[in-house]
Every structure is written in C-alpha cells, then in structure tokens.
Design a protein around this motif. Sequence first.
Motif, PDB file in Angstrom:
ATOM      1  N   GLY A  56       0.818  -1.212   0.000  1.00  0.00           N
ATOM      2  CA  GLY A  56       0.000   0.000   0.000  1.00  0.00           C
ATOM      3  C   GLY A  56       0.847   1.256   0.000  1.00  0.00           C
ATOM      4  O   GLY A  56       2.035   1.220   0.320  1.00  0.00           O
ATOM      5  N   TYR A  57       0.200   2.362  -0.356  1.00  0.00           N
ATOM      6  CA  TYR A  57       0.892   3.649  -0.408  1.00  0.00           C
ATOM      7  C   TYR A  57       1.080   4.194   0.997  1.00  0.00           C
ATOM      8  O   TYR A  57       0.182   4.129   1.820  1.00  0.00           O
ATOM      9  CB  TYR A  57       0.078   4.641  -1.243  1.00  0.00           C
ATOM     10  CG  TYR A  57       0.800   5.926  -1.535  1.00  0.00           C
ATOM     11  CD1 TYR A  57       1.648   6.018  -2.630  1.00  0.00           C
ATOM     12  CD2 TYR A  57       0.643   7.032  -0.706  1.00  0.00           C
ATOM     13  CE1 TYR A  57       2.314   7.198  -2.902  1.00  0.00           C
ATOM     14  CE2 TYR A  57       1.311   8.219  -0.977  1.00  0.00           C
ATOM     15  CZ  TYR A  57       2.149   8.291  -2.073  1.00  0.00           C
ATOM     16  OH  TYR A  57       2.806   9.460  -2.338  1.00  0.00           O
ATOM     17  N   GLU A  58       2.247   4.719   1.255  1.00  0.00           N
ATOM     18  CA  GLU A  58       2.498   5.317   2.564  1.00  0.00           C
ATOM     19  C   GLU A  58       3.358   6.551   2.398  1.00  0.00           C
ATOM     20  O   GLU A  58       4.422   6.479   1.797  1.00  0.00           O
ATOM     21  CB  GLU A  58       3.225   4.312   3.448  1.00  0.00           C
ATOM     22  CG  GLU A  58       2.508   4.061   4.757  1.00  0.00           C
ATOM     23  CD  GLU A  58       3.203   2.964   5.529  1.00  0.00           C
ATOM     24  OE1 GLU A  58       3.789   3.282   6.566  1.00  0.00           O
ATOM     25  OE2 GLU A  58       3.187   1.803   5.074  1.00  0.00           O
ATOM     26  N   ASP A  59       2.866   7.662   2.875  1.00  0.00           N
ATOM     27  CA  ASP A  59       3.636   8.892   2.822  1.00  0.00           C
ATOM     28  C   ASP A  59       4.065   9.218   4.249  1.00  0.00           C
ATOM     29  O   ASP A  59       3.269   9.708   5.039  1.00  0.00           O
ATOM     30  CB  ASP A  59       2.758  10.010   2.236  1.00  0.00           C
ATOM     31  CG  ASP A  59       3.511  11.331   2.140  1.00  0.00           C
ATOM     32  OD1 ASP A  59       4.637  11.416   2.685  1.00  0.00           O
ATOM     33  OD2 ASP A  59       2.974  12.265   1.530  1.00  0.00           O
ATOM     34  N   PRO A  60       5.319   8.917   4.603  1.00  0.00           N
ATOM     35  CA  PRO A  60       5.738   9.078   5.999  1.00  0.00           C
ATOM     36  C   PRO A  60       5.730  10.540   6.438  1.00  0.00           C
ATOM     37  O   PRO A  60       5.593  10.842   7.621  1.00  0.00           O
ATOM     38  CB  PRO A  60       7.152   8.500   6.024  1.00  0.00           C
ATOM     39  CG  PRO A  60       7.608   8.482   4.607  1.00  0.00           C
ATOM     40  CD  PRO A  60       6.393   8.447   3.737  1.00  0.00           C
ATOM     41  N   ASP A  61       5.828  11.462   5.466  1.00  0.00           N
ATOM     42  CA  ASP A  61       5.906  12.874   5.827  1.00  0.00           C
ATOM     43  C   ASP A  61       4.538  13.514   5.996  1.00  0.00           C
ATOM     44  O   ASP A  61       4.414  14.556   6.615  1.00  0.00           O
ATOM     45  CB  ASP A  61       6.683  13.654   4.745  1.00  0.00           C
ATOM     46  CG  ASP A  61       8.093  13.134   4.620  1.00  0.00           C
ATOM     47  OD1 ASP A  61       8.657  12.722   5.664  1.00  0.00           O
ATOM     48  OD2 ASP A  61       8.613  13.091   3.492  1.00  0.00           O
ATOM     49  N   ASP A  62       3.533  12.900   5.380  1.00  0.00           N
ATOM     50  CA  ASP A  62       2.203  13.493   5.451  1.00  0.00           C
ATOM     51  C   ASP A  62       1.169  12.406   5.736  1.00  0.00           C
ATOM     52  O   ASP A  62       0.694  11.726   4.839  1.00  0.00           O
ATOM     53  CB  ASP A  62       1.886  14.210   4.124  1.00  0.00           C
ATOM     54  CG  ASP A  62       0.522  14.904   4.186  1.00  0.00           C
ATOM     55  OD1 ASP A  62      -0.094  14.920   5.273  1.00  0.00           O
ATOM     56  OD2 ASP A  62       0.086  15.408   3.143  1.00  0.00           O
ATOM     57  N   ARG A  63       0.803  12.250   7.012  1.00  0.00           N
ATOM     58  CA  ARG A  63      -0.136  11.199   7.380  1.00  0.00           C
ATOM     59  C   ARG A  63      -1.539  11.486   6.860  1.00  0.00           C
ATOM     60  O   ARG A  63      -2.368  10.609   6.780  1.00  0.00           O
ATOM     61  CB  ARG A  63      -0.145  11.006   8.902  1.00  0.00           C
ATOM     62  CG  ARG A  63       1.147  10.348   9.383  1.00  0.00           C
ATOM     63  CD  ARG A  63       1.023   9.824  10.798  1.00  0.00           C
ATOM     64  NE  ARG A  63      -0.238   9.117  11.006  1.00  0.00           N
ATOM     65  CZ  ARG A  63      -0.912   9.158  12.143  1.00  0.00           C
ATOM     66  NH1 ARG A  63      -0.474   9.890  13.142  1.00  0.00           N
ATOM     67  NH2 ARG A  63      -2.025   8.482  12.285  1.00  0.00           N
ATOM     68  N   ARG A  64      -1.781  12.754   6.493  1.00  0.00           N
ATOM     69  CA  ARG A  64      -3.116  13.099   5.995  1.00  0.00           C
ATOM     70  C   ARG A  64      -3.220  12.986   4.476  1.00  0.00           C
ATOM     71  O   ARG A  64      -4.269  13.264   3.905  1.00  0.00           O
ATOM     72  CB  ARG A  64      -3.471  14.524   6.431  1.00  0.00           C
ATOM     73  CG  ARG A  64      -3.739  14.604   7.903  1.00  0.00           C
ATOM     74  CD  ARG A  64      -3.836  16.048   8.352  1.00  0.00           C
ATOM     75  NE  ARG A  64      -4.452  16.106   9.666  1.00  0.00           N
ATOM     76  CZ  ARG A  64      -5.750  16.188   9.879  1.00  0.00           C
ATOM     77  NH1 ARG A  64      -6.581  16.254   8.869  1.00  0.00           N
ATOM     78  NH2 ARG A  64      -6.237  16.219  11.097  1.00  0.00           N
ATOM     79  N   ASN A  65      -2.136  12.583   3.842  1.00  0.00           N
ATOM     80  CA  ASN A  65      -2.179  12.410   2.394  1.00  0.00           C
ATOM     81  C   ASN A  65      -3.286  11.403   2.044  1.00  0.00           C
ATOM     82  O   ASN A  65      -3.258  10.270   2.501  1.00  0.00           O
ATOM     83  CB  ASN A  65      -0.812  11.885   1.920  1.00  0.00           C
ATOM     84  CG  ASN A  65      -0.736  11.817   0.412  1.00  0.00           C
ATOM     85  OD1 ASN A  65      -1.742  11.669  -0.273  1.00  0.00           O
ATOM     86  ND2 ASN A  65       0.487  11.925  -0.108  1.00  0.00           N
ATOM     87  N   PRO A  66      -4.271  11.843   1.220  1.00  0.00           N
ATOM     88  CA  PRO A  66      -5.417  10.954   0.958  1.00  0.00           C
ATOM     89  C   PRO A  66      -5.051   9.669   0.223  1.00  0.00           C
ATOM     90  O   PRO A  66      -5.831   8.730   0.206  1.00  0.00           O
ATOM     91  CB  PRO A  66      -6.367  11.825   0.117  1.00  0.00           C
ATOM     92  CG  PRO A  66      -5.554  12.949  -0.394  1.00  0.00           C
ATOM     93  CD  PRO A  66      -4.431  13.154   0.574  1.00  0.00           C
ATOM     94  N   LYS A  67      -3.882   9.639  -0.383  1.00  0.00           N
ATOM     95  CA  LYS A  67      -3.476   8.409  -1.083  1.00  0.00           C
ATOM     96  C   LYS A  67      -3.027   7.311  -0.118  1.00  0.00           C
ATOM     97  O   LYS A  67      -2.948   6.142  -0.482  1.00  0.00           O
ATOM     98  CB  LYS A  67      -2.329   8.722  -2.061  1.00  0.00           C
ATOM     99  CG  LYS A  67      -2.799   9.434  -3.316  1.00  0.00           C
ATOM    100  CD  LYS A  67      -1.774   9.313  -4.420  1.00  0.00           C
ATOM    101  CE  LYS A  67      -0.781  10.462  -4.366  1.00  0.00           C
ATOM    102  NZ  LYS A  67       0.218  10.462  -5.424  1.00  0.00           N
ATOM    103  N   ASN A  68      -2.737   7.694   1.123  1.00  0.00           N
ATOM    104  CA  ASN A  68      -2.261   6.719   2.100  1.00  0.00           C
ATOM    105  C   ASN A  68      -3.255   5.572   2.264  1.00  0.00           C
ATOM    106  O   ASN A  68      -4.456   5.780   2.342  1.00  0.00           O
ATOM    107  CB  ASN A  68      -2.066   7.375   3.471  1.00  0.00           C
ATOM    108  CG  ASN A  68      -0.726   8.079   3.567  1.00  0.00           C
ATOM    109  OD1 ASN A  68       0.202   7.773   2.810  1.00  0.00           O
ATOM    110  ND2 ASN A  68      -0.617   9.023   4.492  1.00  0.00           N
ATOM    111  N   GLY A  69      -2.702   4.370   2.347  1.00  0.00           N
ATOM    112  CA  GLY A  69      -3.544   3.208   2.628  1.00  0.00           C
ATOM    113  C   GLY A  69      -4.214   2.606   1.411  1.00  0.00           C
ATOM    114  O   GLY A  69      -4.964   1.649   1.535  1.00  0.00           O
TER     115      GLY A  69
END
Lengths: 280, 471
Positions: free
Chosen positions: B343-356
């Motif tokens: 899955g996609y994970e943006d460690p710098d931005d937990r609110r990034n809508p692409k996460n998960g």
Amino acid sequence: MYKIVNKKVLNPTVTLMDVYAPLVAKKAQAGQFIILRADDDGERIPLTVAGCDREKGTVQIIFQVVGGATMLLNRKEEGEYISDFVGPLGCPTRTDGIKKVCIVGGGVGCAIALPVARKFKELGATVHSVIGFRNRDLLILEEEFAACSDKLTVMTDDGSYGRQGVVTLPLKEAIEGGENYDEVIAIGPLPMMKFVVATTRPYNIPTTVSMNPIMIDGTGMCGGCRLTVGGKTRFACVDGPDFNGFEVDFDEAMARSSMYAEFERAEREKACNLFKKEAE
Amino acid sequence: MAVSPRKHEMPVQDPSERVRNFGEVALGYTEETAVAEAQRCLNCKNKPCVAGCPVNIAIPDFISRIKAGDFEGAYDVINSSSSLPAVCGRVCPQETQCESKCTLGIKFEPVGIGRLERFVADRHNSSAIKKPELPAPNGRKVAVVGSGPSGLACAGDLAKKGYKVTVFEALHIAGGVLVYGIPEFRLPKEIVRREIETLTSYGVEVRTNVVIGKTLTVDELFEEGYDAVFIGSGAGLPKFMGIAGENLKGVYSANEFLTRTNLMKAYREDSRTPVMRASKVAVIGGGNVAMDAARTALRLGAEVHVVYRRSMEELPARREEVEHAMEEGVQFDLLRNPVEILGYEDPDDRRNPKNGFVTGLKVIKCELGEPDEKGRRRPVEIAGSEYVIDVDCVIVAIGTSPNPLIKNTTAGLEVNRHGGIIVEENTGKTSKDGVYAGGDAVTGAATVILAMGAGKTAAKAIDEALSARRE
C-alpha cells in the motif's frame, strides 16, 4: 414499505425518525443496528437502533446528514415511506455482571449511546454519562441522558455549553477520583473512541467501543465491514458492532472509512444541486 | 439425413464490443437454429442425458417438441422439473452434466441442450405470462429461508403441489446469488425477476428484508404455524488469505465487489453505491466467481490479471467462462501465489489521501509438485522468485465459509466442522425435526444447479413427510 410515523429535527444536521417496523421493534436490543434504503434505487445505510416501542411496533433511528444518502432520507416527511428497513442486525451490547458503567458519547454517537445507558439503568446499574459536542447548536438528547444517568457531564469543544474540553477529560478525572467503573462504553467518532481507549488502558478498565464501518448487506456476506481486532480479521456486522476497545486497530479502521471520500463528496454535491434546483 | 458434427453456434456479442458494456454476452438461438439443433438429437433409447441432469429434466422429450415446433409444449416439459429454466440454460455447466453423457457426443459434439433450454425458456418468457392452473391448496404451510436457487427450486415444487409457501429473503430483492453474485452480462437480472414472477404466479409469497436468525428465528417460524422449514441461506462469510495488506483500501472480497456492481448497480453512472474504478486489478483465485469478478472489473475499465497458484489444467472455472475471459483480454498469471499486498504510505504526510490505497501485489512463482488428497497437483513455491505486480485493486475470490446466523440461533441444528449444516443426502433432512436444508449452506460453494437439485430433493421429502402426517 415502512412508514415514518414521527420525524423530529434534533439539530441542524441531526434528525430523529420513528419507523413502523413491528418485526424489528419486537426484537431490537441496545447496540444492534438496522439497514435501510430510503428509495428503490438508494444506497443501503446501516444505522444503529436508538430505541424502539414494542407496543406501537416502531423503531427509532437518529442520523446525521452527512452524505447524499442521508440527505435523501432526511427529505422524507412524517407519513411518508422508506423502501427497505431490515434488522435487527449485529449483537446486542453485553450487560452481564456490570454494576457500574461510564457511557461516553460523542456527537451523533450519543443517539446510539442513549439506549445503552437506558438498558443499564433498567438493569439497576449505576450509570455515569459523558456526552460531548462541537458546540451548543449541535447538542442533542441532554434531557434523555439526564433521565437515565446517575451523573451526567456535558462537554463542548468551544465551551458554548456545559464544560469546555474533550470527553476524556472528565472520564480521566472520574477514574483518578476513585470511581471504580466495571466497564466504559464509548460510542462516537473513531478518533474519540481511540482516545477513550488510550485513557482507560493505563487503568485497565474494560472498554467497549461500537464500530460503524462501511457495510453493504449487514449479514456477513460481503466482508466490506472487516476490521482488525486482536490481530484477527472480524466482521462488524456479525461479530460486532461492539468490540473490546483495547484490541481494535483504530488507525486501520480510520483509513478504511475514507475509501469512498471522493465519491461521497460528489454524491453530496449532486444531492445539494438537486435540492437547489427544486428550490428555484 | 447426416447429422452435423458440430453444435449450432450461438451468436455472441463481439469481445471488443462487449468489454465496454454489461449487456449479455451470449445472444441465444433463433427459432430456425433451435429446430435445426434439436434435429441433431438421436432420441436414443437409454437417454443418458437425463441421468446427467441434477434435476432430471426429460431432455429428449422437450427436444422432440422443439423439432415439432411446439415450443410451449417444450417449456411445459422443462417446467415440470425445473423452476428456473431461463437461469439454468445460462449458468449450468452442461458440458460436465447432461451434454457430457449425450450419445451423439461419443463421435461428435453433443447436442446443445443448454442452448435449447435457454431458447425455450426465453421464448416462453417473451410471451405474456399465462396464469398457470393452480393446484387446490392442501392447507399446509412451508417456510423457505433464502431466495437463491435452492430456495426457489424448493418453493416452486411445493407450490405446484398445493403448499402455501413463504420465502424469506434477507436482502431487498429476491434471487440470492442470481442477483448479487452472477453478473448482468452472464445472467440479466430481468430474467431472474421474470422467473420469480412466474413462481409468485403459483402462489409463492416472497418476503424481503427478513433475516432468519435475526428478525425471526427458525423456532418462531414453527410457532407461526409453518409445518416445515427449508434452509437455503447460501454460502456466507468471504474467506481471506491472511496475508499482510488485506485490509488496505482497494482490497475487496469477490462477494463485496460483485454485490456492489450487480445488486447495487455500481456500474451505472447514476448508482448511489460506489465501486472503485481501478486501472489495474488482480483477482486472486481460479473459480467461476473469480472469472465473474475479473470480467466485471474489465468492463469497469481495468486491465485485469487472474492470479492462480496452479496451472490452467487445474483451474476450476468452467472452460466457457475461461475462454470468454481470455477473448475479452483477461490475463492469466498462473503458478503464482500471493505473498503480500502493498500500500501507499507517505511518511511525511499522514493526511495524504493516497495513504492506505493498494499499490501492488507481491507474488511468488510456483511449480507443480505431488498430487494432494484430492489428486490435484500441489503448488510448490520457488524460493527467491518473488516479484511485484503493479495493481491498484485486489479482489480476493478464494471461497466462503458458512454464515453462522442460523446455526447460532437454532438449538438442535447440527453442523459439520466447516460450519455446513449436516443433512441426510437423499432427503435434505437436518438433525432438527421438520427442518430441511440444501445448497451452499450445506455443501459450501457449489453450482446453481446442484443447489436447485438439493432444493427439489428437500421439497419431495417435505411433501412425503407432511402427506404421511396428514393420513
């Protein structure tokens, strides 16, 4: 078809309806939910039962107008009909052996917390309730909670009513002040339930949370409502909706709940435009 | 007259065209083709095809009526054994049933029995519904739990014998897997609706939005005066593999994916129920449900890979479905076992809508080893051969386990270690008095026609038991 026999606007975004569904009314218990479709081409919406009148055969639902589907439901008036209404689904809230309980409700989650509080009161338990809202305008069910609670604390985020602050504040004070709760039951937005669990965990007070994930059939067929609980995959519709708060993976549940955020935004706009057109 | 060695072709929508719509793939015989195909039947003496049919339709009999141009007569023959001819003509695996036994099939292609059945049913359904002659009510009431193939078959047979039958359905529409599972392009929902309308014309009452085990229990059905209960509640909870990443956004069970698209019509632009419009999908599994999910995903606009751990030879789906899927462009990644969903994970931005959201499926290559207890060669993983397939959606189609709702609320109903209801094979009788069961609730995931066969078996046993009680 299921008749809306009573409709009441509780606050600008929250509506109460009593729906004639005698088979559901006969069986429904606190903690269980129903699924409805407002119209023949509508989405299936799961809503936790807020109460029922077994004699009149009505089931009470209280819902927040958040998306297209709830907007369309909210347009229905007293005397009109809902296409589909099925339940009661899920397992009732466990009450055995609990003598003293703290019920924590957040926002529209208070609607679901109320029948649970009432149930404990009926069973003779000591009931402390903490209910929280963003502000005074969104406050609901205060009198009803007062009637079934030995102690009631109302919180608002902005201090416009009751005490200012989050619900975990009075909860922590009560625990530290020596209230020996057998159980804490938290019902509300996911972040609120997560923080309630973080508050009770150090004191090891059993904490139940009521999960409300995305769902379709509600009978264990689609698996869309799955959660990770205690490292295992569980289905909220048949295994829940109540789970041991210490075991729920809240971060995952929060991520999953945003799966259709984009679509829902578009649906909401569509529904809004529809109303605007009619108003013109 | 020389017999044509091959079945008459049934026209189909062109693959390049049909991948862009949800219209039915196969288009059915014309009257001329049907008569010509019927003429291929040798009308042999021992009728092996009848024994190959789980509901024992008098096949040569209906075929000879087609030859004579008596299409309604042909319908009456089928209808006396099958409650859902238009459905069976489409979804039965005839190649392993009636047609596999056909005498003509020893030398040539067998008679296209399924295609003829479909023709007869569609022709009947396109004309106005005749009010059937209703049998005299016998005063007995039977409750049927579930409106899928087994429940409808059971209800149809009992209604034709004069029983007052009520079918209880948990969802808002009747049809069970015929409406939530099998896609529109294989079985148009209008056809299911029409078949159920035919059953209600026999006096069958369908009550939607009632979950037996929740809204009412089996014991309460007896209290309400039902003399017998048939449980045809179907398969249940979807199975997952237990690998990392299965709860990422973009991972569906086949049940959820198909329910969203079929039952809730998410393929339509105006549907209020969403389904992900993925660009590249991996479907895990090799059964008919996997084929349905793959072909549905394709029609929603994705590139689709079926990931199966054995080879094409062991792949359990019907050949026709596999061929259709291949023609349409579904790719088969065989001898691949899923290891992890990424899955996609943006460690710098937990609110990034692409996460998960899903970004890939890690698989490991396999080779075939020794046969297992069922005789199928076991897949053996090749160490170090992992790689990642770039996908943004994963559909898990590896089966279901029985739904616990009825078992948990019905004292005295015995189930096996898989959770399937235990029944006597010849009668469908369960361990609880007056309660019968059949279909996937008993066997686990199987076919429509086997479920219908079980529904008919139980209907016969219920009739015998209740008739004996009356005397």
